[in-house]
Design an enzyme around this catalytic site. Structure first.
Site, mmCIF file in Angstrom:
data_model
loop_
_atom_site.group_PDB
_atom_site.id
_atom_site.type_symbol
_atom_site.label_atom_id
_atom_site.label_comp_id
_atom_site.label_asym_id
_atom_site.label_seq_id
_atom_site.Cartn_x
_atom_site.Cartn_y
_atom_site.Cartn_z
ATOM 1 N N GLU A 174 0.896 -1.216 -0.182
ATOM 2 C CA GLU A 174 0.060 0.064 0.295
ATOM 3 C C GLU A 174 0.417 1.051 0.398
ATOM 4 O O GLU A 174 0.108 2.416 -0.969
ATOM 5 C CB GLU A 174 -0.933 0.252 1.563
ATOM 6 C CG GLU A 174 -2.220 -0.661 1.039
ATOM 7 C CD GLU A 174 -2.536 -1.445 2.528
ATOM 8 O OE1 GLU A 174 -3.392 -2.040 2.310
ATOM 9 O OE2 GLU A 174 -2.116 -0.835 3.351
ATOM 10 N N SER A 251 6.669 -20.697 -4.306
ATOM 11 C CA SER A 251 5.893 -22.031 -3.944
ATOM 12 C C SER A 251 5.588 -22.915 -5.001
ATOM 13 O O SER A 251 4.544 -21.429 -4.957
ATOM 14 C CB SER A 251 5.876 -22.101 -2.291
ATOM 15 O OG SER A 251 7.196 -21.612 -1.850
ATOM 16 N N ALA A 319 2.963 -19.795 0.609
ATOM 17 C CA ALA A 319 2.788 -18.907 -0.012
ATOM 18 C C ALA A 319 0.946 -18.911 0.098
ATOM 19 O O ALA A 319 0.861 -18.807 -0.424
ATOM 20 C CB ALA A 319 3.753 -17.700 0.537
ATOM 21 N N ASP A 323 -5.349 -10.696 2.047
ATOM 22 C CA ASP A 323 -4.897 -9.514 2.109
ATOM 23 C C ASP A 323 -5.084 -9.445 4.032
ATOM 24 O O ASP A 323 -5.749 -9.533 4.641
ATOM 25 C CB ASP A 323 -5.282 -8.395 1.858
ATOM 26 C CG ASP A 323 -4.979 -6.276 1.757
ATOM 27 O OD1 ASP A 323 -3.868 -7.176 2.937
ATOM 28 O OD2 ASP A 323 -5.457 -6.143 0.758
ATOM 29 N N ASN A 490 1.810 -19.930 -6.273
ATOM 30 C CA ASN A 490 1.565 -18.625 -5.549
ATOM 31 C C ASN A 490 0.394 -18.282 -6.591
ATOM 32 O O ASN A 490 0.543 -16.619 -6.596
ATOM 33 C CB ASN A 490 3.022 -18.047 -5.632
ATOM 34 C CG ASN A 490 3.790 -18.796 -4.757
ATOM 35 O OD1 ASN A 490 4.828 -18.595 -4.288
ATOM 36 N ND2 ASN A 490 2.897 -19.265 -3.600
#
Length: 790
Positions: A174, A251, A319, A323, A490
């Protein structure tokens, strides 16, 4: 029967049978090591089982773990000097140690025994090393000039908190996004700036591939109520100010169910990517007893096995894609910069004092400022602003760890989901079982954000305050999808705003398609074909699939005798692989020609209109810049509306000419670079696959002479494991390079298992890892019995 160097040293030190005074011991622990040095721990209670875990880790990775502990605690300057103090200060800000300690104290006794036991076993070995340093002290301690320290349960917990929770859940883009928007506004004005910004940072691309297939969201039988507002209030405190968009994203994982395999087996293949290091980032172990019976691998020897099987189910991870954080832009009081506007008045920040030991220097004391919106950083009294970083998982780090531990005991998908529901950090979890079921979930505490909150930009206190946590029912889930397989690299987890993340440019171009396309290529695949996907995708230029077709299409009808035709033919016959020849250069000039073309297109198509676009193209994943170029080429077919035309009104013929002119320009650049007009000479350098001696935080974890390098740099997991269920039986095969042990004796002699997996890794092979007692005994080469004091 052969014994490792470490085993011989244990015998010479009189440690082969008993390692603690029997009068102080209440748990007997047996550790059996296999022919690859992998320990299997047997004990009747949790404290003893994890004591064997900690003891084995200390034997194999004492210096690495000491530096990992200092890295996550912010205690590096104490042994490496004042130059590391800025790192320590930033690290300490991320987590309030008092908060982590209170979470540990709130654990149930058996859960706390996991941490206490690990520390107790670790300390058994530390004490022996300190008692006999001439034989047992790892050489690196002597080279760096300090000694290992005994561990506490807090140290053990922080290894997980720092290397997993913080690393993979503590990110947001952000601040970077806001900076870009401000630059665009200054150059183009607010209206055009917003158009360009929206094409750089989109919220939704319906063409982005997802791990949960369209319409495939799994619904549990019993509905779940949303989190209570009172409970959520505990989460409104943050810790840390991470850098923007440094989040690891490499990953991969794929699972083939029995209907997808030629022999009816179920196969889970995981390639978690943490970076490549020596000693290895991952540690292999078996845990047997006290309700656990599993084998697998885990990063940095965190007190849980993140990738493995208990014989009934198997699990893996990549991973997380959700958010779970927001920056808040605070308005400071011009009269008192330690106050920020909250609701209708000013509120005082709270101060957390931190003290740092520095080698050869006096102690240094700093202050971390905190607000109800998290740790405060980037304080600017001149503009009366600051930013606070708010984590929805704050206060849940240790309960998340324990849920992950308990998930390894699950016997079915529903029991496994019960533990996923307790996970607060963002993570992708994957599931398979001996009955042929396969599944996926992406848990995490995703805030319920206020209407009008733009997730791409820092939030506004008061207006954008979180309203709670999304219920677990919203978490992306999949179970036995009709396609018969699950894949992730991912990529985006599912459709909908619950699966958004402003820091990730998910779009129509995505490297996961390389896995999906291979799984979907035939009705059924052999087990070897499923494993070979790893080799097929590890050397790819991920951009090739998406951009080569535009070049080939533009070249239709060109003069076959022209230089352009020669260049196009080089690319037409390229398989997208980037392989390193013996001279260190690419085996084909197509690699460099394609990369140079991409660079030219970015400069001449994107950055001439919007210089805020980063120039770099990545070759191991689709970067935001590459996504923007792909969208621009798709035009009206793009999932992200192309309000701004980067081709400046060119028609289809004009766009094709731009594509080919960029190819001409790329060739001219390469001709100048290599001082040759012959394309065959344009072979660019390709990096080797290097195992670095600093950990992922840049802190040394081995001597400078311990760097290792093999073959061609690979876009693959730090380790790879394959779990196969065949006829009700689990088989585990893994490769965890360079080796299981990082031990080097004071005289410089390395363990036989120091780098014995490099050749396996380079050759895309794997080693069996036992699960049952009979399997362990069949490959046993040494054993120890510990008496562990409580």
């Amino acid at each position: 029967m052969s014994r490792s160097l470490l085993g011989r040293l244990l015998l010479s030190a009189g440690l082969s049978v008993l390692v603690a005074c029997p009068a102080l011991a209440d748990t007997q622990v047996e550790i059996v090591r296999d022919n690859w040095g992998v320990p299997h721990v047997y004990a009747d209670d949790v404290h003893g089982l994890y004591a064997g875990f900690g003891y084995s880790v200390a034997q194999d990775r004492l210096f690495q773990m000491e530096m990992a502990r200092r890295s996550v605690l912010g205690e590096v300057a104490e042994v490496l000097g004042i130059e590391r103090l800025p790192f320590d200060i930033q690290t300490r800000a991320m987590f309030d140690h008092a908060d982590i300690r209170s979470q540990i104290e709130a654990l149930a006794p058996e859960e706390r025994d996991i941490l206490r036991g690990y520390a107790a076993g670790f300390n058994l070995w530390v004490d022996r090393v300190l008692a006999d340093p001439a034989k047992l002290m790892p050489r690196q301690f002597n080279d760096f000039g300090f000694k290992p320290r005994r561990w506490t349960e807090f140290d053990v917990a922080m290894i997980y908190v720092g290397t997993m929770a913080g690393r993979f859940s503590g990110y947001s883009a952000e601040l970077g996004n806001a900076k870009t928007l401000a630059e665009l506004e200054a150059q183009f004005g607010p209206e055009k700036a917003r158009v360009l910004f929206d094409q750089m940072f989109w919220n939704e691309d319906p063409l982005a591939p997802t791990t949960v297939p369209e319409g495939g969201q799994y619904q549990r039988k019993a509905g779940l109520a949303p989190s209570e507002p009172g409970r959520f209030a505990e989460l409104l405190h943050a810790g840390g100010l991470p850098g923007d968009d440094d989040r690891p994203r490499a990953s991969n994982l794929w699972i083939a169910g029995p209907q997808k395999t030629t022999d009816g087996s179920t196969i889970l293949i995981n390639g978690p990517q943490f970076g490549n290091f020596n000693p290895s980032y991952v540690f292999s172990i078996g845990l047997h007893g006290a309700g656990f019976d599993l084998t697998g691998n885990t990063p940095f020897a965190v007190p849980n096995v993140l990738f493995g099987t208990n014989g009934t189910i198997a699990w893996g991870a990549t991973a997380g894609p959700r958010d779970v954080n927001d920056y808040y832009r605070l308005e400071l009081n011009p009269e008192n910069p330690r106050q920020y506007r909250a609701h209708d008045g000013w509120k005082e920040m709270t101060a957390r004092r931190e003290t740092f030991r520095v080698k050869g220097q006096p102690e240094v004391e700093t202050t971390v400022w905190e607000s109800e919106y998290g740790v405060v950083g980037q304080i600017d009294p001149g503009t009366a602003t600051a930013y606070a970083f708010n984590r929805a998982w704050k206060g849940q780090e240790i309960s998340t760890l324990m849920a992950w531990v308990d998930s390894t005991k699950a016997q079915n998908y529903e029991e496994w989901l019960d533990q996923a529901e307790k996970v607060a950090t963002t993570i992708n979890w994957y599931y398979a079982d001996r009955d042929g079921n396969i599944g996926y979930v992406s848990p995490g505490h995703v805030p319920v954000r206020a209407e009008g909150h733009d997730q791409r930009l820092p939030a506004r206190p008061g207006k954008d305050d979180w309203q709670g946590v999304r219920p677990f029912a919203d978490a992306p889930k999949g179970y036995n999808p009709s396609q018969g397989w699950i894949a992730n690299w991912n990529n985006r987890s599912a459709r909908g705003d619950a699966a958004n993340f402003e820091a990730t440019p998910w779009g129509s171009a995505d490297r996961v398609v390389e896995i999906m396309a291979r799984l979907d290529a035939r009705e059924k695949l052999t087990p070897d074909e499923i494993w070979d996907i790893n080799r097929e995708i590890s050397f790819l230029d991920i951009n090739a699939r998406y951009f080569l077709p535009f070049i080939l299409d533009a070249a239709e009808g060109i003069d076959p005798q022209s230089q352009r035709a020669e260049l196009v033919e080089i690319l037409r016959h390229w398989d997208g692989q980037q392989i390193r020849a013996e001279d260190g250069r690419a085996t084909t000039s197509a690699v460099g020609l394609f990369q140079a073309w991409l660079d030219v297109m970015v400069e001449d198509v994107l950055r001439d209109d919007n210089p805020a676009i980063p120039p770099a193209i990545l070759y191991n994943r689709i970067s935001r810049t590459a996504q923007m170029l792909h969208n621009a080429l798709l035009g009206e077919r793009a999932g992200v509306p192309q309000t701004h035309d980067f081709f400046n009104g060119a028609d289809e013929a004009g766009r094709k000419e731009i594509i080919l002119a960029s190819l001409d320009k790329a060739a001219a650049r390469l001709a100048d670079r290599f001082c040759s007009q012959e394309p065959a000479d344009w072979r660019i350098e390709i990096k080797q696959h290097v195992f670095e001696t600093s950990n992922y935080l840049g802190i040394p974890q081995a001597g400078e002479d311990e760097v290792r390098a093999i073959g061609t740099s690979m876009n693959r997991g730090t380790e790879n494991n394959r779990i196969t269920f065949r006829e009700g039986k689990a088989e585990f095969c893994a490769v965890t390079p360079p080796g299981q042990s990082g031990f080097i004796s004071p005289s410089g002699e390395a363990s036989p298992h120091y780098e014995d997996q490099l050749a396996l890794y380079e050759g895309f092979d794997c080693r069996p890892q036992a699960l049952t007692r009979d399997e362990v005994e069949a490959v046993a080469v040494s054993r120890e019995t510990l008496a562990v004091p409580r």
